[in-house]
Motif scaffolding. Sequence first.
Motif, PDB file in Angstrom:
ATOM      1  N   ARG A   1       6.896  -4.902   0.961  1.00  0.00           N
ATOM      2  CA  ARG A   1       5.684  -5.711   0.982  1.00  0.00           C
ATOM      3  C   ARG A   1       4.486  -4.928   0.429  1.00  0.00           C
ATOM      4  O   ARG A   1       3.674  -5.467  -0.353  1.00  0.00           O
ATOM      5  N   SER A   2       4.404  -3.667   0.795  1.00  0.00           N
ATOM      6  CA  SER A   2       3.295  -2.831   0.322  1.00  0.00           C
ATOM      7  C   SER A   2       3.376  -2.614  -1.186  1.00  0.00           C
ATOM      8  O   SER A   2       2.347  -2.611  -1.878  1.00  0.00           O
ATOM      9  N   LYS A   3       4.577  -2.457  -1.693  1.00  0.00           N
ATOM     10  CA  LYS A   3       4.741  -2.283  -3.139  1.00  0.00           C
ATOM     11  C   LYS A   3       4.330  -3.558  -3.883  1.00  0.00           C
ATOM     12  O   LYS A   3       3.721  -3.481  -4.971  1.00  0.00           O
TER      13      LYS A   3
ATOM     14  N   LEU B   1      -6.304   1.172  -2.185  1.00  0.00           N
ATOM     15  CA  LEU B   1      -5.885   0.740  -0.849  1.00  0.00           C
ATOM     16  C   LEU B   1      -4.405   0.381  -0.839  1.00  0.00           C
ATOM     17  O   LEU B   1      -3.668   0.750   0.089  1.00  0.00           O
ATOM     18  N   ALA B   2      -3.963  -0.327  -1.855  1.00  0.00           N
ATOM     19  CA  ALA B   2      -2.549  -0.717  -1.924  1.00  0.00           C
ATOM     20  C   ALA B   2      -1.650   0.514  -2.061  1.00  0.00           C
ATOM     21  O   ALA B   2      -0.553   0.564  -1.481  1.00  0.00           O
ATOM     22  N   GLU B   3      -2.079   1.500  -2.838  1.00  0.00           N
ATOM     23  CA  GLU B   3      -1.311   2.731  -2.975  1.00  0.00           C
ATOM     24  C   GLU B   3      -1.193   3.462  -1.636  1.00  0.00           C
ATOM     25  O   GLU B   3      -0.122   4.006  -1.302  1.00  0.00           O
ATOM     26  N   ALA B   4      -2.299   3.468  -0.868  1.00  0.00           N
ATOM     27  CA  ALA B   4      -2.253   4.104   0.454  1.00  0.00           C
ATOM     28  C   ALA B   4      -1.305   3.363   1.386  1.00  0.00           C
ATOM     29  O   ALA B   4      -0.575   3.978   2.191  1.00  0.00           O
ATOM     30  N   GLU B   5      -1.289   2.031   1.288  1.00  0.00           N
ATOM     31  CA  GLU B   5      -0.378   1.253   2.125  1.00  0.00           C
ATOM     32  C   GLU B   5       1.074   1.547   1.769  1.00  0.00           C
ATOM     33  O   GLU B   5       1.937   1.642   2.651  1.00  0.00           O
ATOM     34  N   VAL B   6       1.349   1.703   0.482  1.00  0.00           N
ATOM     35  CA  VAL B   6       2.712   2.051   0.071  1.00  0.00           C
ATOM     36  C   VAL B   6       3.100   3.422   0.612  1.00  0.00           C
ATOM     37  O   VAL B   6       4.218   3.629   1.109  1.00  0.00           O
ATOM     38  N   GLU B   7       2.167   4.372   0.509  1.00  0.00           N
ATOM     39  CA  GLU B   7       2.456   5.728   1.003  1.00  0.00           C
ATOM     40  C   GLU B   7       2.704   5.719   2.504  1.00  0.00           C
ATOM     41  O   GLU B   7       3.641   6.386   3.004  1.00  0.00           O
ATOM     42  N   ALA B   8       1.891   4.961   3.275  1.00  0.00           N
ATOM     43  CA  ALA B   8       2.083   4.874   4.722  1.00  0.00           C
ATOM     44  C   ALA B   8       3.415   4.224   5.058  1.00  0.00           C
ATOM     45  O   ALA B   8       4.128   4.670   5.979  1.00  0.00           O
TER      46      ALA B   8
END
Length: 395
Positions: free
Chosen positions: A110-112, A162-169
């Motif tokens: 979902r994050s990706k 923000l989306a990149e941080a969500e993917v990393e998390a």
Amino acid sequence: MVFGIQFTPRSLMPVFALLAAIFAVSGCDDQPQAALERPAVTVNVLRAEAHAVPIGGLYPGRAMGSKEVQIRARVEGILLRRTYTEGQAVKAGQLLFQIDSAPFQVALNRSKAQLAQANAGLSAAARRWERAGELIKTNAISRRERDDAESDLNFAKAAVQLAEAEVEAAQINLDYTQVRAPIAGMTSREQLSEGSLVGPGNSLLTEITQLDPILVNVSLPDKLMLSIRRMIERGEVEFAEGKREVEIILGPDDTYPYLGHVDFTESAIDKMTGTVQLRATVPNPDSSLLPGQFLRVRLHGLVSLRSIVVPARAIMQSAQGIYVYRVDKDNRAEIVNVTLGLESEEGVIIESGLSVADLVVVDGVSRVQAGTLLAPTEIVAEGSADALTVEGKAQ
């Protein structure tokens, strides 16, 4: 009528016996007193010498792991399986537990997707900003429209970050479903079985203890530690250059083959035990020492300068205090009260009471009293076969 007494040799025999007994008793008083004195007692003596002495002594210690790590779950989920054998050694990075990763895989996907959406928005904003830059040159759009395009571009860039941080998390949480060993060491038993719901609230799974090297905490009496510090300040004691080592004693005639190194000394006295803690790091390649094991520890590297040392067997104690027997100029034993210092590898350091060249009785003490005539044999060193007999009077 005249009466006469007639003496015969037989009638005079009791009289002669009585007179002989009287003279014999009176003659005993004339024998010299020296003939009744006991023979000299044979003893071994040691000549007091002032020299540098390694300070020893055995002190209690307890082993503990150099690193003790609690393995906890960092995400919530169902514990699927344990991949190690309880009580066995594991390597750093080895997989220990697997938590159900399906929900975290979905969150990552979902994050990706949100990242891809943010990148698309960024591309559209970048194109609008590029067109606005061309149109503003011909005054085809207002300055306000140009500023709005620039703001849209900056907003799109922030959305991508923000989306990149969500993917990393999401990726981190997915990785946390594989619980790996942070250090190499010995594992304990499993705390939660497969199928349990684990998470930050009940996350302790097991423990790992690093055994090589192992730490040994040594307890020294506070009076001993303070005495050593005062002697160091007075220049009476020093550490041998490069040596602050400990020797581990496992039992009678059982010495651990590796020496440890003291790397920490507590700066305060334990109020409960009245001791000062030292910590030594000891090599333990074959894991023969285990955490919690009680040990006896001998200090190495501490040297007392210009000290007189006598074997512990030469030291006596009575109601009047602690004393030793010294040989006087007439080869008789005299009591000398002494003040004891630190224990050393050769015996006990005498702080006061003895002088250099004094002869101290070390063997045969139980047969000696004050004033006893002695036949001393001076020994060069304890256990040495080479001994010198002191002839005549002691010097």
